[in-house]
Design a protein around this motif. Structure first.
Motif, PDB file in Angstrom:
ATOM      1  N   TYR A 195      53.295  -6.430   6.560  1.00  0.00           N
ATOM      2  CA  TYR A 195      52.651  -7.628   6.051  1.00  0.00           C
ATOM      3  C   TYR A 195      51.227  -7.713   6.601  1.00  0.00           C
ATOM      4  O   TYR A 195      50.305  -8.094   5.887  1.00  0.00           O
ATOM      5  CB  TYR A 195      53.437  -8.890   6.431  1.00  0.00           C
ATOM      6  N   GLU A 196      51.049  -7.324   7.844  1.00  0.00           N
ATOM      7  CA  GLU A 196      49.719  -7.359   8.464  1.00  0.00           C
ATOM      8  C   GLU A 196      48.748  -6.441   7.724  1.00  0.00           C
ATOM      9  O   GLU A 196      47.585  -6.789   7.540  1.00  0.00           O
ATOM     10  CB  GLU A 196      49.786  -6.993   9.949  1.00  0.00           C
ATOM     11  N   ASP A 197      49.224  -5.268   7.294  1.00  0.00           N
ATOM     12  CA  ASP A 197      48.375  -4.366   6.512  1.00  0.00           C
ATOM     13  C   ASP A 197      48.008  -5.007   5.174  1.00  0.00           C
ATOM     14  O   ASP A 197      46.858  -4.971   4.743  1.00  0.00           O
ATOM     15  CB  ASP A 197      49.074  -3.027   6.254  1.00  0.00           C
ATOM     16  N   PHE A 198      49.000  -5.580   4.489  1.00  0.00           N
ATOM     17  CA  PHE A 198      48.743  -6.232   3.204  1.00  0.00           C
ATOM     18  C   PHE A 198      47.765  -7.389   3.366  1.00  0.00           C
ATOM     19  O   PHE A 198      46.879  -7.588   2.530  1.00  0.00           O
ATOM     20  CB  PHE A 198      50.053  -6.727   2.575  1.00  0.00           C
ATOM     21  N   ALA A 199      47.903  -8.143   4.434  1.00  0.00           N
ATOM     22  CA  ALA A 199      47.047  -9.317   4.668  1.00  0.00           C
ATOM     23  C   ALA A 199      45.575  -8.933   4.843  1.00  0.00           C
ATOM     24  O   ALA A 199      44.687  -9.771   4.669  1.00  0.00           O
ATOM     25  CB  ALA A 199      47.539 -10.100   5.884  1.00  0.00           C
ATOM     26  N   LEU A 231      43.960  -7.010   2.860  1.00  0.00           N
ATOM     27  CA  LEU A 231      43.375  -6.840   1.541  1.00  0.00           C
ATOM     28  C   LEU A 231      42.805  -8.165   1.042  1.00  0.00           C
ATOM     29  O   LEU A 231      43.485  -9.179   1.055  1.00  0.00           O
ATOM     30  CB  LEU A 231      44.417  -6.326   0.544  1.00  0.00           C
ATOM     31  N   ASP A 232      41.565  -8.132   0.602  1.00  0.00           N
ATOM     32  CA  ASP A 232      40.905  -9.308   0.035  1.00  0.00           C
ATOM     33  C   ASP A 232      40.901  -9.127  -1.482  1.00  0.00           C
ATOM     34  O   ASP A 232      39.995  -8.522  -2.050  1.00  0.00           O
ATOM     35  CB  ASP A 232      39.483  -9.435   0.583  1.00  0.00           C
ATOM     36  N   ILE A 233      41.957  -9.622  -2.128  1.00  0.00           N
ATOM     37  CA  ILE A 233      42.119  -9.486  -3.574  1.00  0.00           C
ATOM     38  C   ILE A 233      41.690 -10.806  -4.196  1.00  0.00           C
ATOM     39  O   ILE A 233      42.199 -11.868  -3.825  1.00  0.00           O
ATOM     40  CB  ILE A 233      43.576  -9.150  -3.944  1.00  0.00           C
ATOM     41  N   ARG A 234      40.736 -10.725  -5.136  1.00  0.00           N
ATOM     42  CA  ARG A 234      40.176 -11.950  -5.711  1.00  0.00           C
ATOM     43  C   ARG A 234      40.009 -11.858  -7.218  1.00  0.00           C
ATOM     44  O   ARG A 234      39.972 -10.778  -7.793  1.00  0.00           O
ATOM     45  CB  ARG A 234      38.806 -12.232  -5.091  1.00  0.00           C
ATOM     46  N   VAL A 235      39.853 -13.027  -7.804  1.00  0.00           N
ATOM     47  CA  VAL A 235      39.582 -13.159  -9.230  1.00  0.00           C
ATOM     48  C   VAL A 235      38.072 -13.084  -9.432  1.00  0.00           C
ATOM     49  O   VAL A 235      37.307 -13.692  -8.681  1.00  0.00           O
ATOM     50  CB  VAL A 235      40.138 -14.496  -9.760  1.00  0.00           C
ATOM     51  N   ALA A 236      37.644 -12.320 -10.439  1.00  0.00           N
ATOM     52  CA  ALA A 236      36.216 -12.160 -10.743  1.00  0.00           C
ATOM     53  C   ALA A 236      36.035 -12.176 -12.262  1.00  0.00           C
ATOM     54  O   ALA A 236      36.996 -12.009 -13.014  1.00  0.00           O
ATOM     55  CB  ALA A 236      35.688 -10.849 -10.161  1.00  0.00           C
ATOM     56  N   ARG A 237      34.807 -12.369 -12.697  1.00  0.00           N
ATOM     57  CA  ARG A 237      34.489 -12.324 -14.128  1.00  0.00           C
ATOM     58  C   ARG A 237      33.433 -11.255 -14.360  1.00  0.00           C
ATOM     59  O   ARG A 237      32.438 -11.178 -13.642  1.00  0.00           O
ATOM     60  CB  ARG A 237      33.978 -13.671 -14.617  1.00  0.00           C
ATOM     61  N   ILE A 238      33.652 -10.437 -15.371  1.00  0.00           N
ATOM     62  CA  ILE A 238      32.699  -9.384 -15.722  1.00  0.00           C
ATOM     63  C   ILE A 238      31.527 -10.013 -16.463  1.00  0.00           C
ATOM     64  O   ILE A 238      31.714 -10.637 -17.505  1.00  0.00           O
ATOM     65  CB  ILE A 238      33.361  -8.285 -16.566  1.00  0.00           C
ATOM     66  N   LYS A 292      35.481 -10.927 -19.487  1.00  0.00           N
ATOM     67  CA  LYS A 292      36.876 -10.862 -19.043  1.00  0.00           C
ATOM     68  C   LYS A 292      37.010 -11.313 -17.595  1.00  0.00           C
ATOM     69  O   LYS A 292      36.189 -10.999 -16.751  1.00  0.00           O
ATOM     70  CB  LYS A 292      37.410  -9.436 -19.145  1.00  0.00           C
ATOM     71  N   THR A 293      38.087 -12.035 -17.334  1.00  0.00           N
ATOM     72  CA  THR A 293      38.453 -12.408 -15.974  1.00  0.00           C
ATOM     73  C   THR A 293      39.405 -11.337 -15.465  1.00  0.00           C
ATOM     74  O   THR A 293      40.388 -11.003 -16.139  1.00  0.00           O
ATOM     75  CB  THR A 293      39.124 -13.790 -15.955  1.00  0.00           C
ATOM     76  N   ILE A 294      39.093 -10.784 -14.302  1.00  0.00           N
ATOM     77  CA  ILE A 294      39.855  -9.658 -13.759  1.00  0.00           C
ATOM     78  C   ILE A 294      40.320  -9.963 -12.336  1.00  0.00           C
ATOM     79  O   ILE A 294      39.924 -10.966 -11.740  1.00  0.00           O
ATOM     80  CB  ILE A 294      39.011  -8.363 -13.739  1.00  0.00           C
ATOM     81  N   VAL A 295      41.112  -9.071 -11.809  1.00  0.00           N
ATOM     82  CA  VAL A 295      41.536  -9.108 -10.411  1.00  0.00           C
ATOM     83  C   VAL A 295      40.923  -7.885  -9.747  1.00  0.00           C
ATOM     84  O   VAL A 295      40.973  -6.779 -10.297  1.00  0.00           O
ATOM     85  CB  VAL A 295      43.070  -9.090 -10.297  1.00  0.00           C
ATOM     86  N   MET A 296      40.323  -8.098  -8.568  1.00  0.00           N
ATOM     87  CA  MET A 296      39.664  -6.977  -7.884  1.00  0.00           C
ATOM     88  C   MET A 296      39.923  -6.985  -6.390  1.00  0.00           C
ATOM     89  O   MET A 296      40.210  -8.024  -5.801  1.00  0.00           O
ATOM     90  CB  MET A 296      38.158  -6.996  -8.135  1.00  0.00           C
ATOM     91  N   ARG A 341      41.480 -16.373  -4.300  1.00  0.00           N
ATOM     92  CA  ARG A 341      42.173 -15.278  -3.623  1.00  0.00           C
ATOM     93  C   ARG A 341      43.566 -15.077  -4.236  1.00  0.00           C
ATOM     94  O   ARG A 341      44.237 -16.041  -4.585  1.00  0.00           O
ATOM     95  CB  ARG A 341      42.313 -15.549  -2.139  1.00  0.00           C
ATOM     96  N   VAL A 342      43.952 -13.817  -4.352  1.00  0.00           N
ATOM     97  CA  VAL A 342      45.295 -13.468  -4.819  1.00  0.00           C
ATOM     98  C   VAL A 342      46.132 -13.241  -3.579  1.00  0.00           C
ATOM     99  O   VAL A 342      45.734 -12.513  -2.679  1.00  0.00           O
ATOM    100  CB  VAL A 342      45.244 -12.198  -5.698  1.00  0.00           C
ATOM    101  N   ARG A 343      47.278 -13.857  -3.566  1.00  0.00           N
ATOM    102  CA  ARG A 343      48.162 -13.712  -2.396  1.00  0.00           C
ATOM    103  C   ARG A 343      49.595 -13.650  -2.805  1.00  0.00           C
ATOM    104  O   ARG A 343      49.947 -13.852  -3.911  1.00  0.00           O
ATOM    105  CB  ARG A 343      47.939 -14.827  -1.387  1.00  0.00           C
TER     106      ARG A 343
END
Length: 106
Positions: A4-8, A10-17, A59-63, A104-106
């Motif tokens: 879980y610490e490794d996954f945490a 990651l900074d996964i976020r919503v973005a728009r192209i 488009k709204t994406i996840v990055m 943020r995606v979590r």
């Protein structure tokens, strides 16, 4: 398996192209300018052949926002968009509902 610490980390976020440009000399790569809400980033993505530039703009994406920058074809990519690839088709991962750009995606 990752912890879980490794996954945490990651900074996964919503973005728009915002913009899509061809990269001279590349048959597969686009240069994308994406909006993360509080900043813009450049991403290099191998989406030619799957999406036209016109299909991608807006488009709204996840990055993955905290991936170490990498230079490809003379362009520095500052993250990575997330997509599913079954070997035949590629599909961008997109939020099902409207969420704030930069969320943020979590």
């Amino acid at each position: 398996m990752v912890t879980y610490e490794d996954f945490a980390k990651l900074d996964i976020r919503v973005a728009r192209i915002k913009r899509v440009e061809d990269i001279p000399g590349s048959k597969k790569l686009y240069k994308l300018t994406v909006d993360l809400g509080d900043e813009e980033r450049t991403l290099v993505a191998g989406l030619k052949g799957y999406y036209t530039a016109e299909e991608l703009v807006g488009k709204t994406i996840v990055m993955l926002a905290n991936l170490e920058p990498k230079k490809m074809m003379g362009v520095t990519s500052q993250g990575m968009l997330l997509a599913a690839d079954d070997g035949e088709h590629v599909a961008l991962l997109t939020p099902e509902r409207d969420v704030k750009i930069g969320a943020r995606v979590r």
